[in-house]
Design an enzyme around this catalytic site. Structure first.
Site, PDB file in Angstrom:
ATOM      1  N   LYS A   1       0.836  -1.216   0.000  1.00 23.04           N
ATOM      2  CA  LYS A   1       0.000   0.000   0.000  1.00 23.04           C
ATOM      3  C   LYS A   1       0.866   1.260   0.000  1.00 23.04           C
ATOM      4  CE  LYS A   1      -2.473  -0.774   3.663  1.00 23.04           C
ATOM      5  NZ  LYS A   1      -1.810  -2.019   4.099  1.00 23.04           N
TER       6      LYS A   1
ATOM      7  N   PHE B   1      -3.386  -2.074   7.228  1.00 24.94           N
ATOM      8  CA  PHE B   1      -4.006  -3.388   7.044  1.00 24.94           C
ATOM      9  C   PHE B   1      -5.006  -3.378   5.876  1.00 24.94           C
ATOM     10  CE2 PHE B   1      -3.252  -4.264  11.842  1.00 24.94           C
ATOM     11  CZ  PHE B   1      -1.914  -4.543  11.584  1.00 24.94           C
TER      12      PHE B   1
ATOM     13  N   ARG C   1       2.139   7.296   7.475  1.00 22.25           N
ATOM     14  CA  ARG C   1       2.423   7.117   8.893  1.00 22.25           C
ATOM     15  C   ARG C   1       3.934   7.022   9.125  1.00 22.25           C
ATOM     16  NH1 ARG C   1      -0.571   1.872  10.725  1.00 22.25           N
ATOM     17  NH2 ARG C   1      -0.043   1.249   8.607  1.00 22.25           N
TER      18      ARG C   1
END
Length: 913
Positions: free
Chosen positions: A364, A649, A388
């Protein structure tokens, strides 16, 4: 004649007032400010400037320095004004001897409303007067000659006497543009008399020496006196009253020049406003030269030289005082940019999520970076990636870095993965300060009387007891409306001094940003000085701290302080929540976090901007980067730009939390979801062998197997359906590996579109960079042009159990939920304490849609067990635990640290991946 000469000044001021009024109609809060640095006490010029500014609607600020101020002191003040975003223009009123090139060129050209810098003069000489500021005095001379005296300057012989520097250059340039024959000489020039006889127009740039007779000027010559020092404001002594019919006195020039400076100020403000509006960035993108086979991530990262971060910041519209530089390639961005751009329309908001992944991850972050590289470096569209910050625990454990991979990375990847700007360390310090405060308070309450405890909490200082601000807030919470410590009753003293924390209810743990399995359960307080007050506790990984979740969800410093204060750390013995505010530690936590709240600016391999900020766990927290980074990025890209952020996730976890928690907190509405899939993961969901980190893949994953892919697409279809629950268009990004075949790729894209995806696109960014994701970028742009019908999955006002059930059934596909007695008791307690209206953050395995990691594909008809329910009140959510959930990872037999080393000669890090 005086009225005729005053008319240009009035017209200039009236025009400036009208232009400013039009600008303020669209920007009501806008009011340009002219700063004047004055060394001396020329109050006349100060009054003239102030009156004209008020008439036009401007603000003026005077910086008054002593007359004997040095060059260095003047420059110091200039540099301060240069960086003050509230000031749009700067003028100098200083003595002539201070007008050195060093002083004049210290001014920012864009604030140089007197046109004295080399850059503004150079543009004027080149003929780019519309792009620069022209000397107001020189313009005043031209306008007075043409409009007040009615002189046609074409072919006239102009003699400029005694002018210096920028005024001399500007006068010569403007007269030549009018077709005049211009000569500039000084008073002591030998040919002065003959030149004065020949001139049609004489411009006096400085006071006439007494030894020069008036008779040298021929009768009928137009004389214009601008000998008032146009910057210092000092009228030249001995300036004569020459009685010529064509005389224009110095006062006329001074007043019109002051009005034209105001006009330049309005122009400066207009330019500044234009720069604040959306514009396509003039971004210098870095070129890639992809190699085959693709080298290691760190080799690729090290092979690209990043732009200096201050250059990148300027390219994307950040001002110099809006960044705090850390080294050469990182900077923090101040939150003041949000106030400056508050009227700017937001760009398009894109979320990158994924199907249920293998333990290896499906890329991702890589897709996110490849997409922004494609948008900006290849399609010339403003775009920002928001990622992040990774924990250092997994970096030295088994996962490695998280900067993307291949030719779609954030660089320098070592700095991205190690320390960054210290945000996680700040969180660790704040978290552990609060943990220490909890146990310390229990110890002191258990070993002191009410009076002794109270006297230490509110000590005598110089014979006076005073409550601190946070103690006054606690009194108010307790309903004690007193401010004098000596007036509390015994009952009130006890109520104030004792928190009565029940140690068995403490939920606040100490944290460390290192994988250490032996800290999962510890005993604290075993030293003799703790007097037998020991208890079982644990360490979590730092990114599992609620403070990290607070950082990710806050939208301002004040909001962060309030959230930190609301964090519940335990219950008292009567069952009421105990908060950081109750412990009196909120202000200290905010101090420790004051820099961490600012997003970190970095760049991709192709030189496009990235915010790296916050990294909350994706199971017990929501797993998204910060709201503040997204909000700032959305302003910076402008209405036609794109902000691409990532959810941890699979879509069932990270995306669901992004929508129901993050978007609820931020108020932002997403335009598109990019759903990342890989042939490898789909084969696993289709019944392929298990995939284990560190173990070579079985042949099913490296050879074509159409049937496994087809069977595994059920998981992709389910994740598309989950996205559609929220009303957001979804584009499937197939992250292509070198072992994938054309038939497998085509099958995935076809089945994805049949399942309702807006489009499905194979991506090759890992091997070639942004060029390999151009098709994805085009698909995302097209999807974003469609109207988003975004909606939340549930109303937060419904009971906690109903919210959990909605997620379990609608998202995971469960038949129902099953609450343990402990979970039910916690739900009852949180509801009774007033926390029942918070959103839900499910803590569940990411390796399956169900609670069982080995159940791949789309499990059906299962009962979802809720073993426990906890609360992050400061962050603002309730998190049910589905099974057991580890918050402190361990190290494997062979951790990554075996391969990580430092070249002590070059100081380069080796072994990161």
């Amino acid at each position: 004649m005086q009225s005729r000469r005053a008319r240009p000044r009035r017209e200039v001021i009236q025009n400036s007032k009208e232009v400013l009024s039009l600008l303020q109609e669209k920007n009501p809060a806008f009011k340009p400010v002219l700063a004047i640095i004055q060394a001396g006490d020329d109050n006349l010029m100060q009054e003239i400037n102030q009156n004209l500014a008020e008439e036009a609607g401007l603000n003026i600020t005077h910086i008054c320095l002593p007359p004997d101020s040095s060059e260095a002191e003047i420059i110091d003040e200039i540099l301060k004004i240069n960086e003050d975003t509230r000031v749009h223009g700067l003028a100098l009123q200083i003595s002539e001897n201070l007008f050195s090139n060093k002083v004049l060129n210290a001014l920012k050209p864009e604030k140089d409303v007197d046109g004295v810098t080399d850059i503004n003069l150079g543009k004027l000489v080149r003929g780019d007067a519309h792009e620069c500021f022209v000397s107001p005095v020189a313009k005043a001379v031209i306008e007075l000659l043409e409009k007040s005296v009615g002189v046609n300057l074409d072919g006239k012989k102009i003699l400029v006497v005694g002018a210096h520097g920028s005024l001399e250059a500007a006068l010569q340039c403007l007269f030549q543009r009018k077709g005049s024959m211009t000569m500039s000489i000084q008073w002591k020039t030998r040919q002065l008399q003959s030149k004065l006889h020949e001139a049609d127009i004489v411009v006096l740039g400085s006071p006439k020496p007494e030894e020069i007779p008036l008779t040298w000027i021929q009768p009928g010559t137009t004389v214009l006196n601008c000998s008032h020092d146009f910057l210092s404001g000092k009228v030249g002594c001995g300036s004569p009253r020459i009685h010529f019919g064509g005389l224009i006195e110095e006062d006329d020039v001074i007043l019109l020049a002051a009005a034209l400076r105001i006009q330049n100020m309005v122009s400066s403000g207009r330019r500044w406003l234009r720069e604040q509006q959306h514009r396509r960035w003039r971004l210098h993108c870095l070129k890639l030269q992809p190699l085959s086979p693709v080298p290691s991530d760190i080799e690729i990262s090290r092979g690209q030289t990043p732009k200096a971060v201050d250059v990148l910041a300027k390219e994307i519209g950040l001002l110099a005082d809006e960044i705090e530089i850390y080294g050469k390639s990182k900077a923090k961005v101040r939150l003041s940019v949000l106030e400056r751009l508050k009227d700017q329309a937001d760009g398009k908001y894109v979320l990158v999520a994924g199907i249920t992944p293998t333990p290896l991850g499906e890329g991702k972050s890589t897709v996110t970076i490849g997409l922004v590289q494609a948008l900006t470096a290849h399609l010339n569209v403003n775009s920002f990636a928001c990622l992040r910050q990774p924990s250092q625990g997994p970096t030295f454990g088994v996962k490695g870095g998280a900067a993307g991979g291949g030719y779609a990375q954030v660089i320098p990847m070592e700095e991205f993965n190690l320390h960054l700007t210290g945000d996680i360390h700040a969180i660790t310090a704040a978290n552990n300060l609060l943990a220490a405060a909890i146990d310390t308070r229990i110890l002191h309450e258990n070993t002191q009387t009410d009076k002794a405890l109270y006297n230490r909490l509110v000590p005598l200082v110089n014979g006076v007891r005073e409550f601190s601000e946070i103690q006054l807030a606690r009194l108010k919470k307790l309903g004690i409306n007193k401010t004098d410590p000596s007036t509390l009753t015994e009952e009130e003293v006890s109520k104030f001094a004792r928190l009565d924390i029940d140690p068995s209810t403490i939920t606040w743990q100490r944290v460390l940003d290192t994988n250490d399995r032996f800290l999962r359960k510890i005993t604290i307080g075993q030293g003799n000085t703790e007097k037998g007050h020991y208890r079982q506790a644990q360490f979590d990984i730092a990114v599992a701290s609620e403070i990290m979740a607070v950082l990710a969800l806050t939208d301002s410093l004040a909001d962060m302080k309030a959230r930190l204060g609301r964090m519940v750390v335990a219950s008292d013995k009567s069952g009421q929540p105990v908060t950081a505010d109750d412990l009196g530690v909120t202000g200290a936590l905010t101090v420790l976090m004051k820099d961490a709240i600012k997003p970190n600016l970095m760049q991709t391999l192709e030189g496009t901007p990235v915010f790296v900020h916050a990294g909350p766990f994706a199971n017990i927290a929501h797993g998204n980067s910060s709201v503040l980074a997204d909000k700032i990025a959305l302003k910076l890209v402008g209405e036609e730009g794109f902000v691409v952020t990532e959810a941890g996730f699979g879509a069932d976890i990270g995306m669901e939390k992004f929508f129901n928690i993050k978007c609820r907190a931020s108020g932002l509405v997403p335009n598109v979801v990019v759903l990342v899939a890989t042939v490898r993961a789909l084969k696993m969901h289709g019944g392929g062998p298990s995939v284990t980190a560190g173990v070579p893949l079985k042949k099913e994953y490296t050879e074509e197997n159409i049937q496994l892919v087809a069977d595994g697409c059920c998981n992709l279809q389910k994740q598309i359906q989950i996205t559609q629950l929220f009303g957001v268009p979804v584009v499937v990004a197939l992250n292509v590996f070198k072992t994938d075949t054309r038939a497998e790729i085509d099958l995935v894209c076809e089945l994805a579109k049949r399942a309702g995806a807006f489009d499905a696109v194979p991506c090759y960014h890992w091997s070639v960079g942004g060029k390999g994701s151009v098709d994805l970028a085009r698909a995302v742009r097209e999807a974003a042009s469609k109207r988003s019908r975004f909606q939340f999955l549930y109303d937060v006002q419904v009971p906690i159990v109903d919210k959990i059930r909605t997620i379990a059934q609608a998202v995971y596909g469960a038949k129902d939920i099953e609450l343990s007695p402990e979970a039910q008791a916690k739900i009852d307690r949180y509801t009774q304490q007033g926390f029942g209206n918070l959103p839900i953050c499910m803590a569940k395995t990411h390796l399956s849609l169900s609670h069982q990691p080995d159940k791949k594909g789309v499990p059906r008809d299962f009962i979802l067990p809720i073993s426990d329910v906890r609360a992050s009140i400061g962050a603002g959510f309730i998190y049910p635990l589905v099974g057991t959930m580890s918050t402190m990872p361990g190290l494997p037999t062979r951790p990554c640290f075996y391969d990580i080393d430092l070249d002590t000669e070059t100081e380069q890090v080796k072994g990161l991946f």
